[in-house]
Motif scaffolding. Structure first.
Motif, PDB file in Angstrom:
ATOM      1  N   GLU A  19       0.820  -1.216   0.000  1.00 13.28           N
ATOM      2  CA  GLU A  19       0.000   0.000   0.000  1.00 13.28           C
ATOM      3  C   GLU A  19       0.855   1.268   0.000  1.00 13.28           C
ATOM      4  OE1 GLU A  19      -2.523  -3.217   0.849  1.00 13.28           O
ATOM      5  OE2 GLU A  19      -0.709  -2.654   1.926  1.00 13.28           O
ATOM      6  N   GLU A  20       1.929   1.275   0.795  1.00 13.27           N
ATOM      7  CA  GLU A  20       2.757   2.472   0.951  1.00 13.27           C
ATOM      8  C   GLU A  20       4.244   2.114   0.875  1.00 13.27           C
ATOM      9  OE1 GLU A  20       0.644   5.483   3.868  1.00 13.27           O
ATOM     10  OE2 GLU A  20       0.791   3.518   4.825  1.00 13.27           O
ATOM     11  N   PRO A  21       4.730   1.759  -0.302  1.00 11.78           N
ATOM     12  CA  PRO A  21       6.128   1.335  -0.418  1.00 11.78           C
ATOM     13  C   PRO A  21       7.145   2.388   0.014  1.00 11.78           C
ATOM     14  CG  PRO A  21       5.144   1.688  -2.587  1.00 11.78           C
ATOM     15  CD  PRO A  21       4.035   1.711  -1.590  1.00 11.78           C
ATOM     16  N   ASP A  22       6.914   3.657  -0.381  1.00 16.54           N
ATOM     17  CA  ASP A  22       7.869   4.710  -0.023  1.00 16.54           C
ATOM     18  C   ASP A  22       7.941   4.918   1.488  1.00 16.54           C
ATOM     19  OD1 ASP A  22       8.485   5.076  -2.655  1.00 16.54           O
ATOM     20  OD2 ASP A  22       7.230   6.858  -2.929  1.00 16.54           O
ATOM     21  N   THR A  91       6.088  -1.140 -10.252  1.00 16.09           N
ATOM     22  CA  THR A  91       4.751  -1.704 -10.452  1.00 16.09           C
ATOM     23  C   THR A  91       4.380  -2.567  -9.245  1.00 16.09           C
ATOM     24  OG1 THR A  91       5.562  -3.718 -11.532  1.00 16.09           O
ATOM     25  CG2 THR A  91       5.161  -1.783 -12.929  1.00 16.09           C
ATOM     26  N   GLU A  92       3.111  -2.934  -9.175  1.00 19.77           N
ATOM     27  CA  GLU A  92       2.663  -3.801  -8.086  1.00 19.77           C
ATOM     28  C   GLU A  92       3.390  -5.143  -8.141  1.00 19.77           C
ATOM     29  OE1 GLU A  92      -1.525  -3.803  -6.676  1.00 19.77           O
ATOM     30  OE2 GLU A  92      -1.535  -5.875  -7.425  1.00 19.77           O
ATOM     31  N   ALA A 127       3.857 -10.999   3.853  1.00 13.74           N
ATOM     32  CA  ALA A 127       2.903 -10.115   4.524  1.00 13.74           C
ATOM     33  C   ALA A 127       3.447  -9.576   5.842  1.00 13.74           C
ATOM     34  CB  ALA A 127       1.595 -10.863   4.777  1.00 13.74           C
ATOM     35  N   GLY A 128       4.620 -10.069   6.252  1.00 18.62           N
ATOM     36  CA  GLY A 128       5.226  -9.570   7.487  1.00 18.62           C
ATOM     37  C   GLY A 128       4.927 -10.412   8.704  1.00 18.62           C
ATOM     38  N   TYR A 129       4.576 -11.682   8.492  1.00 14.44           N
ATOM     39  CA  TYR A 129       4.264 -12.586   9.602  1.00 14.44           C
ATOM     40  C   TYR A 129       5.182 -13.806   9.541  1.00 14.44           C
ATOM     41  CZ  TYR A 129       0.126  -9.725  10.173  1.00 14.44           C
ATOM     42  OH  TYR A 129      -0.716  -8.654  10.372  1.00 14.44           O
ATOM     43  N   ALA A 152      -4.141  -5.292   2.551  1.00  9.86           N
ATOM     44  CA  ALA A 152      -5.272  -5.656   1.697  1.00  9.86           C
ATOM     45  C   ALA A 152      -4.849  -6.010   0.276  1.00  9.86           C
ATOM     46  CB  ALA A 152      -6.284  -4.514   1.670  1.00  9.86           C
ATOM     47  N   LYS A 153      -3.897  -5.277  -0.290  1.00  7.47           N
ATOM     48  CA  LYS A 153      -3.461  -5.544  -1.664  1.00  7.47           C
ATOM     49  C   LYS A 153      -2.835  -6.920  -1.800  1.00  7.47           C
ATOM     50  CE  LYS A 153      -2.749  -1.017  -3.783  1.00  7.47           C
ATOM     51  NZ  LYS A 153      -1.786  -0.138  -4.488  1.00  7.47           N
ATOM     52  N   LEU A 154      -2.121  -7.340  -0.791  1.00  6.74           N
ATOM     53  CA  LEU A 154      -1.473  -8.641  -0.840  1.00  6.74           C
ATOM     54  C   LEU A 154      -2.486  -9.772  -0.742  1.00  6.74           C
ATOM     55  CD1 LEU A 154       1.286  -9.947  -1.083  1.00  6.74           C
ATOM     56  CD2 LEU A 154       1.510  -9.842   1.393  1.00  6.74           C
ATOM     57  N   HIS A 155      -3.614  -9.517  -0.073  1.00  9.79           N
ATOM     58  CA  HIS A 155      -4.631 -10.557   0.104  1.00  9.79           C
ATOM     59  C   HIS A 155      -5.217 -11.027  -1.226  1.00  9.79           C
ATOM     60  CE1 HIS A 155      -5.278 -11.449   4.331  1.00  9.79           C
ATOM     61  NE2 HIS A 155      -4.979 -10.210   4.592  1.00  9.79           N
ATOM     62  N   ARG A 156      -5.138 -10.181  -2.246  1.00  8.77           N
ATOM     63  CA  ARG A 156      -5.648 -10.573  -3.564  1.00  8.77           C
ATOM     64  C   ARG A 156      -4.901 -11.796  -4.086  1.00  8.77           C
ATOM     65  NH1 ARG A 156      -4.504  -7.676  -8.623  1.00  8.77           N
ATOM     66  NH2 ARG A 156      -3.955  -5.885  -7.350  1.00  8.77           N
TER      67      ARG A 156
END
Length: 239
Positions: A19-22, A91-92, A127-129, A152-156
């Motif tokens: 969601e917020e890479p930067d 890109t994503e 996802a960081g887990y 949320a974006k990763l959940h796709r």
């Protein structure tokens, strides 16, 4: 002083990267910055020229102060790759690739070690887990919509095991295309895969590992299964 060629930060700090890479990358830089006493030390070790040393240092101290949240297992990202992502918009899929690369490092290391795992475990790390059991479960709203919350974006790409397996295979293939030292091997009919960051393809390493295991103590059925597996692999690759 030897320059630090890797930026190291807890995997929890990378949550929300899609969601917020930067923001996440700047937090990682701040986290590293807080380990140094002076601006000069940090710039020499991290290879960075600070625009606002005080603000970066303050943010890093805040992040390091949250020990209950940011501690333990870490992602380590090469400094050159870190700045490539921070300076240029990606890109994503590029962001997914970075998370997949870092996730594999936490599983197998970057020194040629190999592990057998599965895509579900890889996506949990992305996802960081630390493992799939820790992933937050999506919530079903009264409207019938699904609320994913954090990441949320990763959940796709994590809807179910089949989806994760498909995208996981695509990510690993692209990792091999983009990074010369990443190799992956999936054995047909076997769960998981073998990978390495070393110079040797994991297929050959796997054969050696299996042969070495033959000398270990074990029951007759296990030894027979090992022999059959080795024979099948050697026949397939012409060893």
């Amino acid at each position: 002083m030897r320059k630090n060629y890797y930026y190291i930060a807890p995997i929890e700090l990378w949550r929300g990267f899609m969601e917020e890479p930067d923001k996440i990358l700047n937090d990682v830089l701040a986290f590293e910055t807080a380990a140094y006493s002076t601006k000069e030390q940090a710039e020499e070790a991290l290879g960075v020229s600070y625009g606002s040393w005080e603000e970066t240092k303050k943010r890093g101290v805040e992040l390091r102060g949250k020990k209950s949240k940011y501690c333990g297992l870490c992602f380590d990202i090469p400094r050159k790759l870190f700045w490539d992502y921070l300076k240029d918009t990606k890109t994503e899929w590029d962001n997914l690739l970075l998370l997949a690369l870092l996730a594999h490092k936490t599983i197998g290391g970057r020194h040629g070690d190999i592990r057998s795992t599965n895509s579900e475990f890889m996506f949990a790390r992305m996802a960081g887990y630390r493992k799939p059991a820790f992933l937050p479960k999506p919530q079903m709203l009264k409207s019938g919509e699904v609320k994913y919350g954090e990441g949320a974006k990763l959940h796709r790409y994590m809807k179910d095991k089949r989806t994760m397996s498909r995208y996981g295979a695509m990510l690993r293939l692209d990792l091999m295309n983009r990074f010369n030292n990443f190799h992956c091997y999936s054995q047909k009919g076997k769960r998981g895969y073998v990978f390495t960051f070393g110079s040797e393809h994991p297929r050959e390493t796997y054969i050696k590992m299996m042969i070495a295991t033959m000398g270990a103590r074990g029951n007759a059925a296990k030894r027979k299964a090992l022999k059959e597996t080795i024979k099948a692999i050697q026949h397939k690759v012409g060893v």
